[in-house]
Structures are given as structure tokens and as C-alpha cells.
Design an enzyme around this catalytic site. Structure first.
Site, PDB file in Angstrom:
ATOM      1  N   SER A  43     -55.770 -16.494  74.870  1.00 48.80           N
ATOM      2  CA  SER A  43     -56.110 -17.493  73.871  1.00 48.80           C
ATOM      3  C   SER A  43     -55.254 -17.295  72.619  1.00 48.80           C
ATOM      4  O   SER A  43     -54.034 -17.249  72.702  1.00 48.80           O
ATOM      5  CB  SER A  43     -57.611 -17.432  73.572  1.00 48.80           C
ATOM      6  OG  SER A  43     -58.025 -18.564  72.854  1.00 48.80           O
ATOM      7  N   ASP A 157     -58.592 -21.985  78.610  1.00 48.36           N
ATOM      8  CA  ASP A 157     -58.594 -20.728  77.865  1.00 48.36           C
ATOM      9  C   ASP A 157     -58.834 -19.509  78.767  1.00 48.36           C
ATOM     10  O   ASP A 157     -59.795 -19.466  79.539  1.00 48.36           O
ATOM     11  CB  ASP A 157     -59.696 -20.803  76.805  1.00 48.36           C
ATOM     12  CG  ASP A 157     -59.550 -19.769  75.719  1.00 48.36           C
ATOM     13  OD1 ASP A 157     -59.484 -18.574  76.053  1.00 48.36           O
ATOM     14  OD2 ASP A 157     -59.510 -20.149  74.539  1.00 48.36           O
TER      15      ASP A 157
END
Length: 281
Positions: A43, A157
């Protein structure tokens, strides 16, 4: 800990805006003379890690320190559509400018970004190929950013499966792993008391004391990532674990960059001086 003749890996965890602390962590390691030979990121950790591996951290730090609400808004291509709230093209364009080295294999430091196949939950790692694609996939928080389709996979993510990619560094040959966990000190109660946050700006149609959908999504992701990280650390422990105290920082509090950078720096200094945080001590 003796760092000489060791291959040192830096694992940068997810945490949205709290990723600004990664900049302070890197600066503190540089000051301490700790070399970084390998980097993995999930991320926001993939964003900071990829830019650092390409030698462009100074520009990212300058942008982070100068963030204001007026500067954030132009990057929010809000389009409430079938897949997400944000199309993400403007953020992608900014990342592209910050990554002049386009291929992962050409970076100054070997790097790996982690994403998630949203259809089957597979952990997807990017150790070669377009750097922009790797970062864009890794930061695609579900319901916020439109998931990119790469190699016939819809990717989101990496924090959904691996918020702190220590195992990736072990696979890359790291002898010592320094891991940065941004969610350990998270508290939804503390975060809810934060004033003038970005969610407050975009949820002005809501009133009352009840949390908004944005609050709930952010808190839920933090809880999930913290729980996964705790379990993963039992299987893949870090040699040095850095846990900045960022519980009062919301996932969209990019305007608090300097505070987070300073806390990341402080946390490294504390970890390097505390024997109990070193494996085997």
C-alpha cells in the site's frame, strides 16, 4: 546489532496517510548509517519504498511537507461509479512524475510491491515490470480506488493479505529485516477525536456524532491490518520492529506529514537503542 556484511531488508507496511512516517524512518536509518539493500512495500509502503528505491525521496518528502487541503483536492477525481469512489487517474499521474525510473528491475535498490487479487485473495508480488503498475495496484484500497486490471487480474491493496511484507524480504535473501508497522497503536476512539481531518471535509453532508461510512471503512481496514500483522509476525518475525505511535492519525490526514515524519524518525532511534526490540536479545 552488527549490520556489517549483512544484507538488510526494509519492509514498509500499509497505513494510508500514516505512510508519511516511512520517510522519517528512512531518514533515521540513513543518519544511523544503516544500509538498505532490499525493500518491500504494501500500500502506502510500496509508494514510499518504490520512490526511495528510485532515488527520488527528496521530492516526495517536499511534496508531503507542503500538503494542504487546497493541494489535495485537485487529485481527487471523485466519480461515484460501480467499482470505487475515486477513479485514481490523477493520483496515478502524480506517482508517474515521482518515479522517473519506470522498470522495477532498473531501480537503485531491489524492490517488491505487494497487491491482492480481489477475486481469489491471492498475494501478488511485483519484483519486475512497470513500477507504476506495481504501486498503483498495491495502493488500491477497495471502494476508494478503482482496481487496475493487470495480467487479467483485478488487483487491490496488498494490506488485505500482507500488511507488513516481511516474508517477501526473506524470499529476496535478506539476512536482517527492519519492519515498519503503522497500525500497531491505532485507536478508533482517538482517531474519532481528531479535528479538521480530510474525511470531515468531504462528508459535510452528514451531521451528528455518529461515524460516517468513511470513518467506518478506515477503522475497519486498520483493525484488519493490525490483526493480520500480529499473526504474521508470529510466523515471520522482524529482526527490528519499528512501531511509530500514530494512533491519533486518521488514514487521510496527509496534512500532518511533518508530525508523522518526525514520529517515524523518533521511533527508529528508540528501536535501535532498545535491546528488547532486537531478535534474540
Amino acid at each position: 546489532m552488527d549490520f556489517s556484511n549483512k544484507k538488510i531488508g526494509l519492509a514498509l507496511g500499509g497505513g494510508s496517510a500514516r505512510g508519511c512516517a516511512h520517510i522519517g524512518v528512512i531518514r533515521a536509518l540513513e543518519k544511523a548509517g544503516v544500509p538498505i539493500h532490499l525493500i518491500s512495500g504494501t500500500s502506502i509502503g510500496s509508494l514510499v519504498g518504490g520512490i526511495y528505491a528510485g532515488g527520488n525521496l527528496d521530492e516526495l518528502e517536499n511534496i508531503a511537507k507542503g500538503i494542504t487541503w487546497n493541494k489535495i483536492v485537485p487529485y481527487l477525481d471523485i466519480r461515484i461509479q460501480r467499482q470505487a469512489l475515486l477513479k485514481g487517474q490523477k493520483a496515478t499521474d502524480l506517482i508517474d512524475k515521482l518515479t522517473p525510473i519506470k522498470q522495477i528491475e532498473d531501480l537503485q535498490i531491489p524492490f517488491c510491491a505487494v497487491a491482492t487479487d480481489v477475486e481469489n485473495g491471492d498475494e501478488i508480488t511485483f519484483k519486475k515490470g512497470p513500477l507504476l503498475d506495481a504501486i498503483r495496484a498495491s495502493i488500491s484500497l477497495p471502494a476508494i480506488f478503482t482496481p487496475p486490471k493487470i495480467n487479467n487480474r483485478y488487483l487491490v491493496d496488498g494490506g488485505l493479505v500482507n500488511p507488513l511484507p516481511i516474508n517477501v524480504l526473506r524470499d529476496m535473501g535478506a539476512d536482517i529485516v527492519i519492519a515498519v508497522d503503522l497500525n500497531h497503536h491505532f485507536s478508533s476512539k482517538d482517531s474519532g477525536n481528531s479535528k479538521q481531518t480530510f474525511p470531515d471535509k468531504i462528508k459535510n453532508w452528514l451531521s451528528g456524532d455518529d461515524p460516517s461510512i468513511i470513518d467506518i471503512l478506515g477503522w475497519s481496514v486498520n483493525i484488519m491490518q493490525d490483526q493480520i500483522t500480529r499473526k504474521n509476525l508470529m510466523t515471520y518475525p522482524a529482526d527490528i520492529l519499528i512501531q511509530p505511535k500514530l494512533g491519533h492519525i486518521l488514514g487521510a490526514d496527509f496534512h500532518k506529514a511533518q508530525e508523522m515524519i518526525d514520529e517515524g524518525f523518533r521511533a527508529v532511534e528508540e528501536a535501535l537503542e532498545t535491546p528488547t526490540l532486537l531478535k534474540g536479545k
